[in-house]
Design an enzyme around this catalytic site. Sequence first.
Site, PDB file in Angstrom:
ATOM      1  CD  GLN A 133      77.705  54.390  40.552  1.00 58.58           C
ATOM      2  OE1 GLN A 133      78.742  54.864  40.110  1.00 58.58           O
ATOM      3  NE2 GLN A 133      77.036  53.453  39.918  1.00 58.58           N
ATOM      4  CG  ASN A 134      71.443  57.678  40.131  1.00 60.32           C
ATOM      5  OD1 ASN A 134      72.430  57.821  39.434  1.00 60.32           O
ATOM      6  ND2 ASN A 134      70.492  56.800  39.871  1.00 60.32           N
ATOM      7  CG  HIS A 166      78.709  59.112  44.533  1.00 54.06           C
ATOM      8  ND1 HIS A 166      78.644  58.699  43.226  1.00 54.06           N
ATOM      9  CD2 HIS A 166      79.705  58.385  45.101  1.00 54.06           C
ATOM     10  CE1 HIS A 166      79.566  57.777  43.003  1.00 54.06           C
ATOM     11  NE2 HIS A 166      80.212  57.559  44.127  1.00 54.06           N
ATOM     12  CB  CYS A 174      77.817  73.908  58.023  1.00 50.87           C
ATOM     13  SG  CYS A 174      78.171  73.348  59.690  1.00 50.87           S
ATOM     14  CB  CYS A 234      76.104  76.770  58.779  1.00 55.31           C
ATOM     15  SG  CYS A 234      75.118  75.665  59.788  1.00 55.31           S
ATOM     16  N   GLY A 280      71.940  50.282  34.930  1.00 55.65           N
ATOM     17  CA  GLY A 280      72.091  51.643  34.414  1.00 55.65           C
ATOM     18  C   GLY A 280      73.337  52.371  34.884  1.00 55.65           C
TER      19      GLY A 280
HETATM   20 ZN   LIG Z   1      76.835  74.690  61.034  1.00 54.59          ZN
END
Ligand SMILES: [Zn+2]
Length: 370
Positions: A133-134, A166, A174, A234, A280
Amino acid sequence: MVRISIPTLPSTPLLPPTQLSLLPLNLASQHLSRFIQDGKGKTGLITGAGVSVDSGIRAYRGKEGHYSNPNYTPILYHELVENSPRGEMFRSRIDWARSFLGYPPVRDARPNPTHIYIAALQVLGLAPKHITQNVDNLHPKAISVIQSSFPSTFPAPPRPTLLELHGTLAKVHCLEHRHEQSRDDYQQELADMNPVWNEEAKEAERTGRRPRTNPDGDVDLRGVDYTSFRVPGCRICRERGGKEGIVKPNVVFFGETLTPQVRDQSLTIASEASRLLVLGTSLATYSAFRLVKQASESGKPILIISTGPTRADGLKGVEKMDRRAGEVLRTYLNDVLKNQTTPEYQAVKESLDKGVIKLPPDVEGPRAEG
Ligand SMILES: [Zn+2]
């Protein structure tokens, strides 16, 4: 006639959580050893913020499940992408400005010993697949530490599977076309566009007066005028002459859902595992808890080594060691590595002491696990 069957005992007997947490370190390590051995190379790993605390990355949640930093309000996804002057204000004048100043400590953070031990489990094939999840990029860095320790005569094996559930702070994308670029490149664009802020950031680095950072690289600034901060769109959209997409860190924010690809990949890795080793983490986020719940419902053994309560406590098949994962892993690995001389084992042996412990400056009392 009633057939009476004698249930087969699992080879690793389930111990009540209190008893398991009170085992002396060598017995805790033996328990972990049996758990991994019985997994026969199909033990799946799930990790969380508690692993990164020793690298100076602050955990989201402390012992009681509260945010470690009471002043911290997480950025919400709907604010970040809101297509309105208010959304624009959030993006450019608050989120990216704070993130610009908060990123260098995350960029420079080094894996701690626990990251190295976890990477060792993967590289040695003891628990090859890992869902974290880090978002701090420290697990990939730990794998690189071990891979760079392989002798030139014996090239490192391919990188083991690591799913960053995550996302990762090491990339941005973008919203228009999901063009990806490295966060380091985008950080440079931000620096070029905001020379005054860049001076401030450099000054903070020179004096060590770094702002408080949270695990998503966000920084808590009060009384700062954000109106001067400029946020580029972007670059890839720009080069192709189209509408410049809004750029967002490649991480899942509070209120945002996983992409279907990542969700499916996590479910596949977890369902292919014969058992789960959870390290952890309080499993407070549903995307990770779901994987453990699914394993529990399939009758798979689950061993959690983490301090404080977790969302999976009491689920069927869950064993819990309420202690820091690093010390158990270190004892276990010392035993595994004893008398082993193959290049894999040598590379891992050399890497074990390369982890760096660096606590965040304002951590007080018992360290938190996320
Ligand atoms: Zn883009």
